[in-house]
Structures are given as C-alpha cells and as structure tokens.
Design a protein around this motif. Structure first.
Motif, short mmCIF file in Angstrom:
data_model
loop_
_atom_site.label_atom_id
_atom_site.label_comp_id
_atom_site.label_asym_id
_atom_site.label_seq_id
_atom_site.Cartn_x
_atom_site.Cartn_y
_atom_site.Cartn_z
N ILE A 62 -3.91 -0.01 1.42
CA ILE A 62 -3.94 0.22 2.98
C ILE A 62 -2.44 0.14 3.47
O ILE A 62 -1.77 -0.92 3.03
CB ILE A 62 -4.94 -0.96 3.47
N VAL A 63 -2.11 0.98 4.50
CA VAL A 63 -1.04 0.74 5.05
C VAL A 63 -1.10 0.87 6.69
O VAL A 63 -2.23 1.34 7.03
CB VAL A 63 0.13 1.85 4.75
N GLY A 89 0.72 -1.29 -0.18
CA GLY A 89 -0.18 0.15 0.07
C GLY A 89 0.88 1.18 -0.10
O GLY A 89 0.28 2.43 -0.20
N VAL A 90 2.18 0.94 0.43
CA VAL A 90 2.85 2.43 0.32
C VAL A 90 2.89 3.07 -1.03
O VAL A 90 3.14 4.23 -0.97
CB VAL A 90 4.29 1.79 0.78
N ARG A 150 -10.43 -6.22 7.52
CA ARG A 150 -10.37 -4.73 7.13
C ARG A 150 -9.54 -4.89 5.82
O ARG A 150 -9.62 -4.04 5.09
CB ARG A 150 -9.88 -4.06 8.26
N ILE A 151 -8.27 -5.71 6.03
CA ILE A 151 -7.23 -5.65 4.92
C ILE A 151 -8.10 -6.20 3.78
O ILE A 151 -7.72 -5.60 2.66
CB ILE A 151 -6.17 -6.45 5.45
N GLU A 152 -8.82 -7.42 3.77
CA GLU A 152 -9.27 -7.92 2.74
C GLU A 152 -10.26 -7.31 2.20
O GLU A 152 -10.45 -6.93 0.89
CB GLU A 152 -10.14 -9.08 3.33
N ILE A 161 -5.97 4.09 2.70
CA ILE A 161 -6.44 3.87 4.31
C ILE A 161 -5.10 3.92 4.81
O ILE A 161 -4.07 2.93 4.53
CB ILE A 161 -7.17 2.78 4.22
N ILE A 162 -4.89 4.51 6.11
CA ILE A 162 -3.87 4.29 6.99
C ILE A 162 -4.60 3.85 8.39
O ILE A 162 -5.48 4.41 9.04
CB ILE A 162 -3.19 5.81 7.22
N HIS A 163 -4.02 2.91 8.81
CA HIS A 163 -4.66 2.00 9.87
C HIS A 163 -3.39 1.92 11.21
O HIS A 163 -2.15 1.63 10.78
CB HIS A 163 -5.16 0.55 9.56
#
Length: 439
Positions: A412-413, A320-321, A401-403, A385-387
């Motif tokens: 997402i990261v 995700g980066v 959430r990742i899926e 998305i930053i978690h």
C-alpha cells in the motif's frame, strides 16, 4: 480554522438493542435533541453522526447506531453499517436496561468492540426502576430529553437505584470483563449526566492524534515555510483544501511564517527572502515542477506525505513503493479515497494517477476505485493499493486500512509517496522523515 476538523475529533459510538435508550442517552449527554426518540422499535436506522463540543471530552463526533437486534428486512445491511462504525470510533458507549437480560447479541457486540480494542463505557438504563419508584410515590414523570433535570430523586430512591444496578452487574459478571467503566444511566437526573460525562472523560480514546501534529519536529519559531498550492480546475472555489489549511494553522501555532504561492511564483518567493526557507511543502500533483524550481539545499515534501506521517505509518507506505516495478498488464490496483466528492475531468484519483502510471509504462492495469467509508475487507486480490492522504479519515481508520493491507500481504502507498516515486524524487520527498522511517 477555529473548528476542529471532523477527522481529528474523538469519535464516540453508541450501541445497544432497539429501545435500550441510546438516542435518549445521547440527547441527555449532549443536552441537545441530536437523535430522534420514539417508543417505536427501530427508529434509528442508519448510523447518525453529529459533530459537537462536549466538556470534558472536547471536540467529538457522536454516532447513534441502529438497534443490534433489528429484525427488519434491512437489518443485515444496518448491522454492516454498525460494524463499520466499530472500526472507526475511538470510544464506545453500550446501553443495557435493568429490566432486560443481556442477550447473545449484546455479548457479541460487546465482544466485537473489545476485540477491536475500543474502550467501552457500559451504561445501565434504570428507566424501568425509576418508573416503579414514581408509581410507588404516585408521581407521574414525563421524560423530556430537552429538560432532563425535571426529577430529583431523594436519597432513599437513589440508593435503591444504585442497589438495583449493582445487583444487575453482579448477576452478569461477564459484563465487567468487557467494559472499561460501568455507570447507571438515570436519564432524569442532571447530576447523573455530569457523572456519566466524567466517566467518559476518564477514558483514553483509541488511536487519536492527541498532541501529535502535522509538522511536529519540523518547524520552530521564526521559520519560514513556503506552501505551494496550485489553483487548477480541481481546486475548490474560494478556499483551500483541508491539509493546506491545517498546515497553515500549525505553522502559525509554532509562530512560524507561512508563505503561500502557486507553482510558477515559487522562484520569485524564494529569491525575495533574506534567508532560505526552512522547507517547501507542495501539492503532490506539482511535485515534478516544484522539484525543478526548488534548490536541492532546501528540504521538499508534500501535504500528502505529511498527512501519511500524521495519520498512519509512513514507513509502510514507503515500503509499498517497491511493488510499483512489479506491476504488469492485468495487475489489479485499488485506488481508494477517504472522502466523497464530485469527480472533476482531471480528478487525481480516477484520471491523473492512472495516466501517470501509463506514462511510466504500466498499461492495461485492472483499476478499481472506492471512496468515503468504503474499503474492502479482503484486499489480498490486489497487487497494489494506492490511498489518498486521508485528511477526512480518523487516524484509527487509516491505521486499520494500512494494517489490513500489511496483514494480507498487499503493498500500500499513498498519493504523495506514489507520485514522488514515479517522478524519481521519493528520496528527496521523504528526507525530512528518514530517521523516523528507518526507526
């Protein structure tokens, strides 16, 4: 440290219609008055959770949910809360009564649990049959959840109950296709309590940490690990945060040496050692400074990255980066935290990360924030998305959430991965896990 963190426990959800006997069953299984029991339909409204130890299951979180046939004005909202429970639990217990036919609502919720791959224990409440037996025997039985072994049925009575339950299951063949195990829930028998606990204990919970650990494959006996734990205004008074405590405990479990310091004390600690430490683990917020102070011959990572590896799929979070460089004015970014806490003036999610993005030239972003159990179903609207590290969430919830993000094509990261990338040290921060990421 002796208590299993809530996020690492097996989460068991109890489901069924109003007055099916969910709360009574919970109290019987736990041998405690965990849930309020009443003849009034809809006594349980929002999900009620309780952390405890139940053998042979071990450390668990029990969640009692509202009746799935709640027809009150708040029923829709309560069903949404119940649906959230479905997405988080590792095991499900569904309760039906032998004197009531399964409804379309029952089949819907059983199907939803099955769809989410949650192992289901279907317990059939025999209370009406027991009452009939007691009437036949002219015995009045007071059901007291604090004393569930008051009644001991004779052999003939037990055979009659088993026959009634067996007939109920055969007449509704679809139940066997949905449930993993099926048991009859005689709430008056302590023997039955043990039998039902054994049934639950025989199930394999979905997406639990199991034997996996934070430091698996990283620490051996005698290894010295330096933990850099800054004490700033956001640090809790008189204690360390959960990932730091868990890491210390695991180092001790591996018979390693846990050395703890603040950022500026790191060089003197390294110099005081006869041999270099096996690894330095720091708070992500101190990544840039710790990177400067740690010789590049010593592996470096953060608590947040360790949690990402422990809870979810580190490779997806690293992938995700790449979306960071594509951010532009107006891009929508969701910053999501798994816990709910009072915001500090320098809160990492709402203050530090937005400021760090601005310093890197990412201005005028549309930022949205969620915390605790809140996470949007539709994340396709976001560019990133930053978690958080998700120390307070179950592994199943993190994977979901990742899926959710991956399926909808949203990068997402997590905090640690993002901060390392923005400081230009991501390659170093993930180097201890590079084989896992590539694999």
């Amino acid at each position: 440290m002796e208590q299993t963190p809530k996020a690492n426990r097996v989460h068991i959800g109890f489901f069924g219609r109003c007055n099916a006997g969910k709360s009574t069953l919970i109290n019987m299984l736990t041998d405690q008055p965990v849930s309020l029991v009443s003849d009034v339909a809809g006594t349980t409204t929002d999900p009620v959770s309780k952390s405890m130890e139940i053998l042979p299951l071990g450390p668990v979180v029990i969640s009692d949910t509202a009746g799935i046939d709640d027809t009150t004005e708040l029923g829709v909202l309560r069903m949404e809360k119940t649906e959230e429970v479905v997405k988080k639990i590792n095991l499900a217990v569904y309760v039906l009564r032998t004197d009531e036919e399964p409804t379309s609502d029952d089949m819907h919720w059983l199907g939803l649990l099955k769809q989410n791959n949650v192992p289901i224990a279907l317990f059939i409440n025999e209370i009406n049959d027991i009452n009939e037996i007691n009437v036949e025997n002219k015995e009045k039985v007071e059901l007291n959840t604090a004393n569930t072994d008051k009644v001991e049925l004779n052999t003939a009575d037990k055979e009659k109950l088993e026959s009634n339950t067996s007939a109920y299951i055969k007449s509704h063949k679809g139940l066997s296709d949905l449930a993993t195990v099926i048991g009859s829930a005689d709430f008056t028998s302590n023997t039955k309590r043990i039998e039902l606990l054994d049934l639950l204990g025989g199930l394999t919970p979905l997406d639990v940490e199991g034997e996996q650990t934070l430091l698996q494959g990283l620490v051996e006996e005698g290894d010295a690990i330096i933990l850099v734990c800054p004490i700033d205004s956001a640090a809790p008074k008189g204690r360390l945060i959960l990932p730091q405590v868990q890491t210390i405990r695991e180092i001790l479990d591996y018979k390693g040496l846990a050395l703890v310091c603040q950022t500026e004390e790191l060089p003197s600690m390294i110099n005081s050692l006869t041999h270099p430490p096996k690894m330095v683990i720091c708070d992500s917020q101190a990544f840039d400074r710790v990177d400067e102070l740690t010789p590049h011959t010593i592996p470096l990572t953060s608590f947040s990255i360790l949690m990402a590896r422990f809870k979810g799929k580190l490779q997806d979070l690293v992938a995700g980066v790449n979306a960071i460089k594509n951010l532009k004015p107006g891009s929508k970014v969701l910053i999501s935290e798994g816990c709910t806490h009072r915001r500090q003036c320098d809160d990492i999610g709402t203050v530090k990360i937005p400021n760090l993005l601005k310093k890197q030239g990412h201005t005028d972003l549309q930022l949205e924030f969620t915390s605790g159990g809140a996470f949007p179903k539709d994340v396709s609207q976001y560019d990133l998305i930053i978690h958080c590290g998700a120390c307070m969430l179950t592994r199943r919830e993190v994977l979901r959430r990742i899926e959710c993000a991956v399926v909808q094509g949203t990068p997402i990261v997590n905090y640690g991965v993002l901060i390392a990338a923005l400081h230009g040290i991501l390659e170093r921060a993930i180097s201890p896990f590079i084989d896992e990421i590539k694999g």
